[in-house]
Design an enzyme around this catalytic site. Structure first.
Site, PDB file in Angstrom:
ATOM      1  CE1 TYR A   1      -4.047   2.048   0.385  1.00 39.99           C
ATOM      2  CE2 TYR A   1      -2.461   3.517   1.429  1.00 39.99           C
ATOM      3  CZ  TYR A   1      -3.690   3.308   0.844  1.00 39.99           C
ATOM      4  OH  TYR A   1      -4.563   4.350   0.684  1.00 39.99           O
TER       5      TYR A   1
ATOM      6  CD  GLN B   1     -11.541   2.588  -1.261  1.00 41.58           C
ATOM      7  OE1 GLN B   1     -11.679   2.643  -0.051  1.00 41.58           O
ATOM      8  NE2 GLN B   1     -11.522   3.662  -2.032  1.00 41.58           N
TER       9      GLN B   1
ATOM     10  CG  ASN C   1      -6.227   7.209   5.473  1.00 40.64           C
ATOM     11  OD1 ASN C   1      -6.481   6.016   5.675  1.00 40.64           O
ATOM     12  ND2 ASN C   1      -6.845   7.909   4.536  1.00 40.64           N
TER      13      ASN C   1
ATOM     14  CB  SER D   1       3.957   9.784  10.691  1.00 38.20           C
ATOM     15  OG  SER D   1       5.347   9.682  10.807  1.00 38.20           O
TER      16      SER D   1
ATOM     17  CD  GLN E   1       7.617  12.116  11.424  1.00 39.73           C
ATOM     18  OE1 GLN E   1       6.632  11.385  11.433  1.00 39.73           O
ATOM     19  NE2 GLN E   1       8.575  11.991  10.536  1.00 39.73           N
TER      20      GLN E   1
ATOM     21  CG  HIS F   1       4.170  12.512   7.325  1.00 39.35           C
ATOM     22  ND1 HIS F   1       4.322  12.024   6.056  1.00 39.35           N
ATOM     23  CD2 HIS F   1       5.395  12.460   7.893  1.00 39.35           C
ATOM     24  CE1 HIS F   1       5.585  11.690   5.857  1.00 39.35           C
ATOM     25  NE2 HIS F   1       6.250  11.941   6.953  1.00 39.35           N
TER      26      HIS F   1
ATOM     27  CD  GLU G   1       6.400   6.294  12.236  1.00 32.86           C
ATOM     28  OE1 GLU G   1       6.332   5.851  11.078  1.00 32.86           O
ATOM     29  OE2 GLU G   1       5.769   7.308  12.606  1.00 32.86           O
ATOM     30  CG  HIS G   2      10.256   8.436  12.800  1.00 29.45           C
ATOM     31  ND1 HIS G   2       8.935   8.706  12.458  1.00 29.45           N
ATOM     32  CD2 HIS G   2      10.779   7.750  11.764  1.00 29.45           C
ATOM     33  CE1 HIS G   2       8.680   8.197  11.268  1.00 29.45           C
ATOM     34  NE2 HIS G   2       9.775   7.604  10.821  1.00 29.45           N
TER      35      HIS G   2
ATOM     36  CG  ASP H   1      10.993   9.919   6.329  1.00 27.80           C
ATOM     37  OD1 ASP H   1      10.692   8.872   6.913  1.00 27.80           O
ATOM     38  OD2 ASP H   1      10.416  11.005   6.530  1.00 27.80           O
TER      39      ASP H   1
ATOM     40  CD  GLU I   1       0.459 -32.215  26.439  1.00 26.49           C
ATOM     41  OE1 GLU I   1       0.096 -32.470  25.268  1.00 26.49           O
ATOM     42  OE2 GLU I   1       1.297 -31.333  26.709  1.00 26.49           O
TER      43      GLU I   1
ATOM     44  CG  HIS J   1      -0.307 -36.745  20.426  1.00 29.14           C
ATOM     45  ND1 HIS J   1      -1.623 -36.596  20.077  1.00 29.14           N
ATOM     46  CD2 HIS J   1       0.320 -35.589  20.059  1.00 29.14           C
ATOM     47  CE1 HIS J   1      -1.804 -35.407  19.522  1.00 29.14           C
ATOM     48  NE2 HIS J   1      -0.632 -34.773  19.487  1.00 29.14           N
TER      49      HIS J   1
END
Length: 433
Positions: free
Chosen positions: A130, A192, A215, A238, A260, A263, A328-329, A362, A416, A421
Site C-alpha cells: 500500500y 477498499q 491513514n 506518523s 512529522q 504528514h 516510531e521515530h 525517510d 495430556e 500421540h
C-alpha cells in the site's frame, strides 16, 4: 501553538493521550465504516472497489482502468526530472544494500543418532504494497516496501495507491515502482484497497502479506484483515519524539517536529528536553516556520492536537518517558547520543546526533521507514526482508533416536490425555524391536 509542559505529573497522561489517538470515539465510528467497506468488497469485488473509489476519492473508474497501463508506466519516465530519477536510483541502491545484509539463511544441524534439525525460509507467494497518496506522493515508500520484497524473492508483488486528479498516479511513484521491479500497479486506495488485497477481486489478486503505511482508515482495515492475511504492522499516523539538550539547535528541532506534523492532521510531534530555554526557542521557531508552510492547515492541526514540548529533569527521565511512549521515530539530539542510547529500549528507528534528521532515514539511509506506531514499537519492528518470508522447521529422527525419546514422549502424551500421540511413537518402536 505548540504547548510546553513543565509539571512531570501531567507528562504521562499527555503522552498516553497522544499514543491512544487511534483509539478514541471518532476512531470507533471510523472502524464501523471500515468494516462496512471490507464486507462489501468481499461480497461484490470490483463493483464495491469502484463504488468506494468514487465515494471517497471522487474518481469514477471502470474495471479496465483499475490497473495502470504499460503506456502510463513508460510515459512516467518522461515526466520526472533527471535529478529525481538519479535520486530514486541512489536511494534504491542504498536501500537494497542495507536489506541484503538482513536476509535470514536457512540452516540444518546434524546431531547425534542421525537427528536432523533445521529451519527453512521461503518467500510468500504474493505481496501487496500500500502506497499512500492524496495529500502527497511517496516514491520513497514504494522503494522501502518493494525492495525488501524483491530481495526476499517474492514471485508476485503488486502495488495499490489512490488515484489523484484525473485518475492519474504520480509519475515519481510509477518510476520508483519500476526501479524496484514492480509493474503491477492498481489505482485504488483507502480501506477498499486493503480489502481488495485481502480477499481478491475480479481484477486485483488476493495476496498473502500486506505492507505499507496509510491513514487511519488504511490502518484500521489492516488491523481487521489480519489473520486473513499477514501484515507488517499498524503503521500510521506518523510520529516523532525528540530528546534534546542545550547543545541542540532550536531551528533544526522545530524543522524536525514539523517534518512529522506535515504528514497528517493526526501525526504526533513531541520534544523532551532538559533545557527550558531550548523549549521556548523551539516553540517560537515552530510558529515562524509555519507562517508560509505549504501544508499549513494540516500541519497546524497536528501541532495543536498532538504536538507537545516537555521540560524534563534529566536525560534519563526523558529516556524513561520515551520508552513508555515507544515512538516510531526517536531523535537523540544531545551531546553524547551513544551514552543516551544505552537507556533506550523501545523505538522504531533511532537517529543519533545533530546531523541526523529523521528525513535521512525517510529517503535513502537504507533502513526501512515503514515502522510501528502508536506504541507498537514495544513489540513490533521495522518492515524488512523477513516480513515477506516465512520459516518452516525441519525435523528428522532416525530409528535409534526415536527409541531413545519414546518413553518421554509416551509420558508427556499420556499426561495430556492424548493416547494416539503416544501410540504413534509406541507402534514404531515396537515394530523395530
Amino acid at each position: 501553538m505548540l504547548r510546553i509542559i513543565t509539571q512531570q505529573a501531567d507528562v504521562r497522561a499527555e503522552l498516553q493521550r497522544i499514543c491512544d489517538r487511534t483509539h478514541d470515539e471518532q476512531v470507533h465510528h471510523k472502524e464501523a465504516t471500515v468494516r462496512e467497506v471490507l464486507q462489501a468488497v468481499k461480497r461484490q469485488g470490483d463493483k464495491a472497489v469502484l463504488h468506494y473509489t468514487a465515494e471517497f476519492d471522487h474518481q469514477t473508474l471502470n474495471p479496465g482502468e483499475l490497473r495502470v497501463s504499460g503506456s502510463e508506466l513508460d510515459t512516467a519516465y518522461q515526466q520526472v526530472s533527471k535529478d529525481l530519477l538519479e535520486a530514486i536510483r541512489l536511494a534504491s541502491r542504498l536501500i537494497e544494500a542495507f536489506h541484503r545484509q538482513r536476509v535470514p539463511k536457512s540452516w540444518v544441524h546434524f546431531g547425534d543418532d542421525d537427528v536432523v534439525l533445521g529451519k527453512r525460509y521461503t518467500p510468500v507467494d504474493r505481496a501487496g504494497l500500500y502506497i499512500p497518496g492524496g495529500r502527497a506522493a511517496y516514491p520513497s515508500t514504494v522503494l522501502m516496501n518493494a525492495i525488501p520484497a524483491r530481495v526476499a524473492n517474492v514471485p508476485r508483488v503488486v502495488i495499490v495507491t489512490p488515484p489523484g486528479a484525473h485518475k492519474a498516479i504520480n509519475p515519481a511513484v510509477l518510476v520508483a515502482a519500476q526501479e524496484a521491479g514492480v509493474q503491477e500497479i492498481y489505482r485504488v486506495g483507502g480501506a477498499q484497497a486493503i480489502a481488495a488485497l485481502a480477499y481478491g477481486t475480479e481484477t486485483i489478486p488476493k495476496v498473502n502479506v500486506i505492507t505499507g503505511p496509510g491513514n487511519i482508515y488504511v490502518t484500521l482495515a489492516k488491523k481487521l484483515v489480519y489473520g486473513t492475511v499477514g501484515i507488517d504492522s499498524l503503521a500510521g499516523p506518523s510520529e516523532v519524539l525528540i530528546i534534546a539538550d542545550e547543545t541542540a539547535n532550536p531551528v533544526h528541532v522545530a524543522a524536525d517536529l514539523l517534518a512529522q506534523a506535515e504528514h497528517d492532521p493526526m501525526a504526533a510531534a513531541i520534544l523532551l528536553t532538559t533545557d527550558t530555554s531550548l523549549a521556548k526557542n523551539v516553540q517560537v521557531a515552530v510558529e515562524r516556520q509555519l507562517i508560509d508552510h505549504p501544508r499549513r492547515i494540516d500541519t497546524e492541526k497536528a501541532i495543536a492536537h498532538y504536538g507537545l514540548i516537555v521540560v524534563v529533569e534529566s536525560l534519563e527521565a526523558a529516556a524513561q518517558f520515551s520508552n513508555e511512549f515507544a515512538p516510531e521515530h526517536l531523535e537523540l539530539e544531545v551531546e553524547d547520543p551513544w551514552a543516551l542510547i544505552q537507556h533506550i529500549r523501545h523505538a522504531g528507528a533511532i537517529f543519533l546526533g545533530h546531523s541526523t534528521p529523521e528525513a535521512v532515514g525517510d529517503y535513502l539511509a537504507g533502513p526501512n521507514h515503514t515502522l510501528p506506531t502508536s506504541g507498537a514499537a514495544h513489540y513490533a519492528s521495522a518492515l524488512g526482508v523477513e516480513t515477506f518470508l516465512k520459516h518452516s522447521s525441519i525435523i528428522q529422527y532416525s530409528e535409534t533416536a526415536l527409541q531413545k525419546v519414546a518413553g518421554a514422549i509416551d509420558v508427556l502424551a499420556t499426561a495430556e490425555g492424548l493416547p494416539s500421540h503416544a501410540d504413534s511413537v509406541r507402534r514404531r518402536v515396537q515394530e523395530d524391536e
